[in-house]
Design a protein around this motif. Structure first.
Motif, PDB file in Angstrom:
ATOM      1  N   SER A   6       0.829  -1.213   0.000  1.00 18.33           N
ATOM      2  CA  SER A   6       0.000   0.000   0.000  1.00 18.33           C
ATOM      3  C   SER A   6       0.861   1.260   0.000  1.00 18.33           C
ATOM      4  CB  SER A   6      -0.921  -0.013   1.229  1.00 18.33           C
ATOM      5  OG  SER A   6      -1.603   1.203   1.345  1.00 18.33           O
ATOM      6  N   VAL A   7       1.911   1.249   0.812  1.00 19.61           N
ATOM      7  CA  VAL A   7       2.808   2.422   0.870  1.00 19.61           C
ATOM      8  C   VAL A   7       3.510   2.622  -0.469  1.00 19.61           C
ATOM      9  CG1 VAL A   7       4.871   3.363   1.965  1.00 19.61           C
ATOM     10  CG2 VAL A   7       3.148   2.200   3.360  1.00 19.61           C
ATOM     11  N   MET A   8       3.993   1.541  -1.073  1.00 23.58           N
ATOM     12  CA  MET A   8       4.735   1.647  -2.329  1.00 23.58           C
ATOM     13  C   MET A   8       3.855   2.059  -3.494  1.00 23.58           C
ATOM     14  SD  MET A   8       7.389  -1.550  -2.117  1.00 23.58           S
ATOM     15  CE  MET A   8       8.658  -1.587  -0.839  1.00 23.58           C
ATOM     16  N   LEU A   9       2.571   1.642  -3.472  1.00 17.59           N
ATOM     17  CA  LEU A   9       1.668   2.012  -4.561  1.00 17.59           C
ATOM     18  C   LEU A   9       1.430   3.517  -4.630  1.00 17.59           C
ATOM     19  CD1 LEU A   9      -0.989  -0.859  -4.415  1.00 17.59           C
ATOM     20  CD2 LEU A   9       0.695  -0.436  -6.207  1.00 17.59           C
ATOM     21  N   GLY A  10       1.757   4.223  -3.569  1.00 16.77           N
ATOM     22  CA  GLY A  10       1.615   5.680  -3.580  1.00 16.77           C
ATOM     23  C   GLY A  10       2.686   6.371  -4.396  1.00 16.77           C
ATOM     24  N   VAL A  11       3.783   5.660  -4.698  1.00 10.78           N
ATOM     25  CA  VAL A  11       4.903   6.316  -5.399  1.00 10.78           C
ATOM     26  C   VAL A  11       5.382   5.535  -6.629  1.00 10.78           C
ATOM     27  CG1 VAL A  11       5.750   7.537  -3.358  1.00 10.78           C
ATOM     28  CG2 VAL A  11       6.530   5.204  -3.810  1.00 10.78           C
ATOM     29  N   MET A  12       4.891   4.301  -6.839  1.00  8.86           N
ATOM     30  CA  MET A  12       5.347   3.514  -7.992  1.00  8.86           C
ATOM     31  C   MET A  12       4.238   2.585  -8.464  1.00  8.86           C
ATOM     32  SD  MET A  12       8.017   0.830  -6.173  1.00  8.86           S
ATOM     33  CE  MET A  12       8.964   2.114  -5.349  1.00  8.86           C
ATOM     34  N   THR A  13       4.468   1.962  -9.613  1.00  7.75           N
ATOM     35  CA  THR A  13       3.469   1.071 -10.197  1.00  7.75           C
ATOM     36  C   THR A  13       3.395  -0.237  -9.407  1.00  7.75           C
ATOM     37  OG1 THR A  13       5.057   0.030 -11.694  1.00  7.75           O
ATOM     38  CG2 THR A  13       3.948   2.020 -12.484  1.00  7.75           C
ATOM     39  N   LEU A  14       2.339  -1.022  -9.691  1.00  4.10           N
ATOM     40  CA  LEU A  14       2.157  -2.303  -9.014  1.00  4.10           C
ATOM     41  C   LEU A  14       3.321  -3.239  -9.314  1.00  4.10           C
ATOM     42  CD1 LEU A  14       0.502  -4.424  -7.449  1.00  4.10           C
ATOM     43  CD2 LEU A  14      -0.715  -4.917  -9.589  1.00  4.10           C
ATOM     44  N   HIS A  15       3.718  -3.318 -10.585  1.00  7.05           N
ATOM     45  CA  HIS A  15       4.811  -4.227 -10.964  1.00  7.05           C
ATOM     46  C   HIS A  15       6.115  -3.842 -10.269  1.00  7.05           C
ATOM     47  CE1 HIS A  15       8.025  -5.843 -13.643  1.00  7.05           C
ATOM     48  NE2 HIS A  15       7.235  -6.911 -13.602  1.00  7.05           N
ATOM     49  N   ASP A  16       6.427  -2.551 -10.253  1.00  2.00           N
ATOM     50  CA  ASP A  16       7.660  -2.095  -9.596  1.00  2.00           C
ATOM     51  C   ASP A  16       7.599  -2.321  -8.090  1.00  2.00           C
ATOM     52  OD1 ASP A  16       8.732  -1.350 -11.998  1.00  2.00           O
ATOM     53  OD2 ASP A  16       8.158   0.764 -11.823  1.00  2.00           O
TER      54      ASP A  16
END
Length: 398
Positions: free
Chosen positions: A75-85
């Motif tokens: 959830s935190v990462m989806l705020g700054v990058m794509t799902l795959h990344d």
């Protein structure tokens, strides 16, 4: 519930491929027609026992908290990058961890164009059907970040509840282990001395002592047979519960008599329902998804009945009242429906159910200690009684 793989086309002639859960083919066709999908092919997915066992062992390896951590970090990462990344980053950080295989396969599947929810279905035992359904809704609504954050919060609460319950059971379990050890020593060391003495004096041991002595000898002489019987009985019980619906319904109904388990079901239902409605799912379809998510067959039947009535124009508040939901929850739902604030009132119900769960868990350790103390007292009294009776009878033999 069976899982079905389907292929068809929607009203725009766009191919639709995926899986869904239903009781039988007829219900699966009805569900797809309701979604506007013209079915070309529909087939039941056959479970692979070997793969199921591997995933189950993998679930034991990674632990119960990993799923919550995974969705929280995602959830935190989806705020700054794509799902795959995001998945690729998580996979890179999981080197030499049991979850590395799962994350690597998710990265590959999403990179090849497969939906995230479809990729998760390969590990349904680990993530759970309700989590996968929520991810699918998040992908459809474009709200995947909020969905994963909410999933993480729900999984964290459920893990915390299970951890507290297990912690409260440690004391009674320790008492049983200590009592078993004391009984083994008593039966194999102390009581044989009395038995030999009474035999030499031509007397008989008291009945209570004989029962304990011969019962202990029987257990010692047939230990492996008893262990095998227990394993067989456990496996047979699990199979019976899963294969015979009447037994499962009876056990699920029995579970709902415990306030803790009942409030956990309410908490999960209100949380899922509020999230689904907020995501744009219609009320009747949201209730249907909540019914599919719960593992309790009695709760599933209750929610299916509510969904059936709501489809025909009944109010949610009136239906939950008929199904004997607590009056406070009923009042909030009725107020939410009449004031157009159903989502907020459902969230309030979720918070209240969560408060009830936490209050029960707060007093559970003390209750477990009282139960453990009473159990220890009963066991010690039995052992002392079995030892003291022959000592008192010695005077009659001399």
């Amino acid at each position: 519930m069976k899982k079905f793989k389907y292929r068809g086309y929607d009203s725009q002639a766009v191919e639709q491929v995926g899986t869904l859960e239903a009781e039988d083919y007829r219900e699966a066709y009805a569900a797809l027609n309701f979604q506007g999908v013209t079915v070309v092919n529909l087939e039941a997915v056959q479970a692979n026992p070997v793969q199921i066992m591997k995933n189950f062992l993998l679930k034991l390896q990674i632990g119960g908290q990993w799923q919550a951590i995974f969705f929280r970090e995602l959830s935190v990462m989806l705020g700054v990058m794509t799902l795959h990344d995001s998945l690729k980053t998580l996979a890179g950080a999981a080197k030499n961890h049991p979850s590395e295989k799962i994350l690597s396969e998710l990265v590959t599947a999403v990179g090849e164009g497969q939906s995230f929810s479809a990729a998760l279905e390969h590990y349904e035992i680990i993530f759970g059907g309700d989590a996968i359904q929520s991810v699918e809704i998040g992908e459809t609504s474009g709200n995947l970040q909020d969905v994963t954050a909410r999933l993480a919060a729900q999984l964290e609460r459920n893990f915390s509840t299970e951890k507290k319950v297990r912690g409260a059971m440690y004391y009674p379990a320790f008492v049983l282990i200590a009592a078993f050890a004391a009984t083994v020593v008593l039966v194999n060391v102390t009581l044989p001395v009395f038995e030999n003495f009474f035999v030499q004096q031509g007397g008989n041991l008291p009945l209570a002592t004989l029962i304990l002595l011969h019962g202990g000898k029987f257990l010692a002489e047939n230990l492996f047979l008893i262990i095998f019987a227990l394993i067989f009985f456990t496996v047979a019980s699990i199979i019976i519960v899963h294969k015979i619906a009447a037994v499962k319904i009876f056990l699920d109904k029995f579970k709902l008599n415990f306030k803790l388990l009942r409030e956990v079901e309410f908490r999960n239902f209100f949380g899922r329902l509020s999230f689904l409605i907020e995501s744009g799912v219609t009320l009747d379809e949201a209730i249907k998804l909540c019914a599919a998510a719960t593992k309790n067959l009695v709760m599933k039947k209750i929610l299916s009945d509510i969904k059936f009535s709501v489809e025909r124009g009944a109010n949610l508040g009136a239906m939950v009242a008929k199904k004997n939901f607590p009056p406070l929850y009923v009042g909030l739902i009725v107020t939410g429906e009449s004031g157009g604030e159903l989502v907020n009132m459902l969230r309030q119900c979720e918070r209240m159910a969560d408060f009830e769960v936490e209050e029960i868990l707060r007093t559970l350790p003390a209750k477990a200690e009282i139960f453990g103390t009473l159990l220890a007292g009963l066991i010690v009294a039995t052992l002392v009684f079995a030892v003291m009776l022959p000592i008192l009878d010695v005077s009659n033999l001399l």
